[in-house]
Design an enzyme around this catalytic site. Structure first.
Site, short mmCIF file in Angstrom:
data_model
loop_
_atom_site.label_atom_id
_atom_site.label_comp_id
_atom_site.label_asym_id
_atom_site.label_seq_id
_atom_site.Cartn_x
_atom_site.Cartn_y
_atom_site.Cartn_z
CB SER A 14 9.70 31.56 9.04
OG SER A 14 8.70 30.24 8.76
N GLY A 18 7.43 34.91 17.65
CA GLY A 18 7.65 34.39 18.76
C GLY A 18 9.01 35.01 19.53
CD GLU A 148 -6.37 30.06 7.50
OE1 GLU A 148 -5.89 31.13 6.94
OE2 GLU A 148 -6.24 29.09 6.84
CB CYS A 380 10.56 10.53 25.48
SG CYS A 380 8.89 10.01 25.71
CD GLN A 384 9.06 4.55 25.09
OE1 GLN A 384 8.83 4.37 24.12
NE2 GLN A 384 7.98 5.36 25.99
CG HIS A 514 10.01 15.26 26.38
ND1 HIS A 514 10.62 14.94 25.23
CD2 HIS A 514 8.83 14.45 26.58
CE1 HIS A 514 10.05 13.95 24.71
NE2 HIS A 514 8.97 13.76 25.46
CD GLU A 516 13.32 17.61 25.37
OE1 GLU A 516 13.55 16.93 26.45
OE2 GLU A 516 12.48 16.80 24.50
N1 GLN Z 1 6.45 7.01 21.19
C1 GLN Z 1 6.61 6.80 22.57
C2 GLN Z 1 5.50 6.90 23.44
O1 GLN Z 1 4.33 7.33 23.07
C3 GLN Z 1 7.63 7.82 23.02
C4 GLN Z 1 7.08 9.36 23.06
C5 GLN Z 1 7.94 10.57 23.04
O2 GLN Z 1 9.28 10.10 22.70
N2 GLN Z 1 7.78 11.34 23.27
O3 GLN Z 1 5.60 6.39 24.57
#
Ligand code: GLN
Length: 542
Positions: A14, A18, A148, A380, A384, A514, A516
């Site tokens: 840490s 990166g 490793e 995502c 939903q 996504h 972001e």
């Molecule tokens: N779990 C949900 C799916 O598989 C949403 C996935 C997510 O938010 N990346 O569709």
């Protein structure tokens, strides 16, 4: 032929290898060179896709559908170069390739060994699939001294021998801790770490010392002498208030010049780092603050939503405000509907996630945002859950649920079993392997005319990165649109809902992808710009 810079780390994990890699890459770009930044991870998972965000932080998804280490996000944000599958490898992937070859008989009866077979695999990864870049920066994950890491260190040692001193460079990050009781900075851990590295045949060309306090010249000199390098090449990596300050700090210590000198390349005139100064200044002196509550699952783990945190910051840069993100676990809203925390919120974001735990809390949070007219951004899983919320409470579909949590009466969100990827059809079954089998990577979608989304993107199409196994069920479109939940973007074949937005609400958007992952400080994502702008409006209302 590309020139290779290998970045290793010692003493503790840490340290921010990166960010160091991304910053050196950005400085070389500012000098007019092209770069590629890669990550070599010593763990045995084939990729981080199946690792818990608690364990390993966010999984960064590339356009070409790879599930990669979160450091690739830093590389992309700092350099603007889109990361690819071929920019991240793990020991697990290298071993599985070697073992598959062995099973095919490709080694012609020879003994298969770590040296040369695994090390050759690592060397091939580092040097393969390039596009004429001037520099390839390879960050080696883990810490020098880990079992490793050894094959990786051996591989980069060999690469120096194969390619020559002027084609390769070693940068080593260490820690110079401050011992309060002694009132002193300590260089001994750095000396030990470099000794360990030298024990495997690698002498660093640059040592970056992470520290909380300024390192006095005397200490730098001591490190240089004892570690056998020039004192100018001992760089101080002081803690910073914003990560975008790191390239500026390195430049002030001539890191870019030292690198170019090592490779016998012309330094040319000083690079223009104006854009870095601009974002750092904006971050330090914003004109206001907006409060965003992020209701997720892995909210007590700082790295689990890395790109999301950055994208919110970028949205703030675009609006010249500081975005204060308040990370809360959604589970707390399940039984006790205490929404006090949202009283000062200017916007609510429900990010991506997996599994049933906390899902009812997210549904409750989406309902709160909808009813209170608070800007709501569902990403995502967050989309939903918002769709389920609207289905249950506006469309009267009481049994609305997601099959991710088991069979349900009204599968508003269901398993994706078939979808189009370009000219191909991808298919999946419920009992498929978990690794690498989601709908991953960049997919295009068509934006509906006259939607809020069309105004945000300013285009008819979008192309964004996905990582999901479930999908909003298009069969419910009519019933949901009838109550105002517009399907504002669909996959080009019209079967997969990609974005929903609520009519009559100031800003209620759910996206299946996504955004972001593609946001950058110099090119903030339009959805984050718009969401933060909506939150700013909200903050002015109260
Ligand atoms: N779990 C949900 C799916 O598989 C949403 C996935 C997510 O938010 N990346 O569709």
């Amino acid at each position: 032929m590309a020139k290779f810079i290998f970045i290793t780390g010692g003493v503790v994990s840490s340290l921010g290898k990166g960010l160091a890699s991304a910053s050196i890459g950005a400085l070389l770009q500012a000098r007019g060179y092209t770069v590629r930044v890669r990550k070599l991870d010593p763990y045995l998972n084939v990729d981080p896709g199946t690792m818990s965000p608690y364990e390993h932080g966010e999984v960064f998804v590339t356009d070409d559908g790879a599930e990669t280490d979160l450091d690739l996000g830093h590389y992309e944000r700092f350099t603007g170069v889109a990361a690819k599958q071929s920019d991240n490898v793990t020991s697990g992937r290298i071993y599985s390739q070697v073992l598959a070859r062995e099973r095919r008989g490709a080694y012609l009866g020879g003994t298969v060994q770590v040296i040369p077979h695994v090390t050759d695999g690592i060397k091939k990864f580092a040097t393969d699939d390039l596009d004429g870049e001037d520099f390839v920066l390879c960050e080696i994950g883990g810490t020098v001294g880990d079992i490793e890491s050894l094959p990786f260190l051996e591989a980069i040692r060999q690469l120096r021998n194969d390619l020559g001193e002027r084609q390769t460079m070693f940068v080593h990050l260490t820690l110079v801790p401050y011992l309060a009781a002694a009132g002193e900075l300590k260089t001994k851990p750095t000396q030990h770490s470099v000794k360990e590295l030298q024990g495997v045949g690698i002498r660093p060309d640059i040592i970056i010392c992470r520290c909380e306090r300024e390192i006095p010249d005397g200490h730098r000199l001591k490190i240089a002498q004892l570690c056998n390098i020039r004192s100018e090449a001992v760089i101080q990596g002081l803690d910073v208030d914003t990560i975008y300050q790191v390239p500026l700090d390195y430049h002030a210590q001539k890191v870019d010049e030292i690198v170019l000198e090592h490779f016998d390349l012309p330094a040319g005139k000083a690079p223009d780092l104006g854009k870095w100064h601009t974002i750092v200044n904006r971050l330090r002196e914003p004109e206001g603050t907006v409060n965003i509550v992020v209701a997720g699952k892995y909210t007590d783990h700082a790295d689990a939503y890395k790109s999301l945190a950055e994208a919110l910051t970028h949205g703030g840069i675009a609006n010249n405000v500081r975005v204060k993100a308040h990370w809360v676990g959604s589970e707390q809203f399940e039984n006790n509907r205490d929404f006090k925390i949202f009283e000062d919120a200017d916007g609510i974001l429900v990010p991506g996630g997996f599994g049933e735990r906390g899902s009812e809390g997210k549904i409750a949070v989406a309902q709160y945002a909808r009813e209170k007219n608070l800007p709501y951004f569902g990403i995502c899983f967050g989309m939903q859950m918002a769709v389920i919320e609207v289905a249950r409470h506006l469309a009267g579909i009481e049994g609305a649920g997601s099959t991710e949590f088991g069979a349900c009466e009204d599968p508003i969100v269901g398993l994706l079993t078939e979808w189009r990827r370009g000219a191909d059809i991808e298919t999946r079954q419920a009992d498929d392997d978990k690794g690498g089998t989601m709908r991953l990577g960049a997919y295009p979608a068509q934006i509906g005319v006259g939607t809020l989304l069309a105004g945000i993107y300013g285009e008819d199409n979008l192309c964004e990165r996905h990582r999901h196994r479930y999908e909003v069920n298009i069969d419910y479109r009519e019933r949901l649109e009838a109550v105002g939940l517009k399907f504002s973007a669909l996959s080009p074949d019209g079967t997969l809902p990609e974005v929903v937005e609520l009519e009559g609400h100031p800003w209620f958007i759910g996206v299946q992808y996504h955004p972001e992952l593609k946001s950058k400080p110099f090119d903030p994502h339009p959805l984050f710009m718009s969401f933060v702008a909506a939150a700013l409006n909200q903050s002015r209302l109260v």
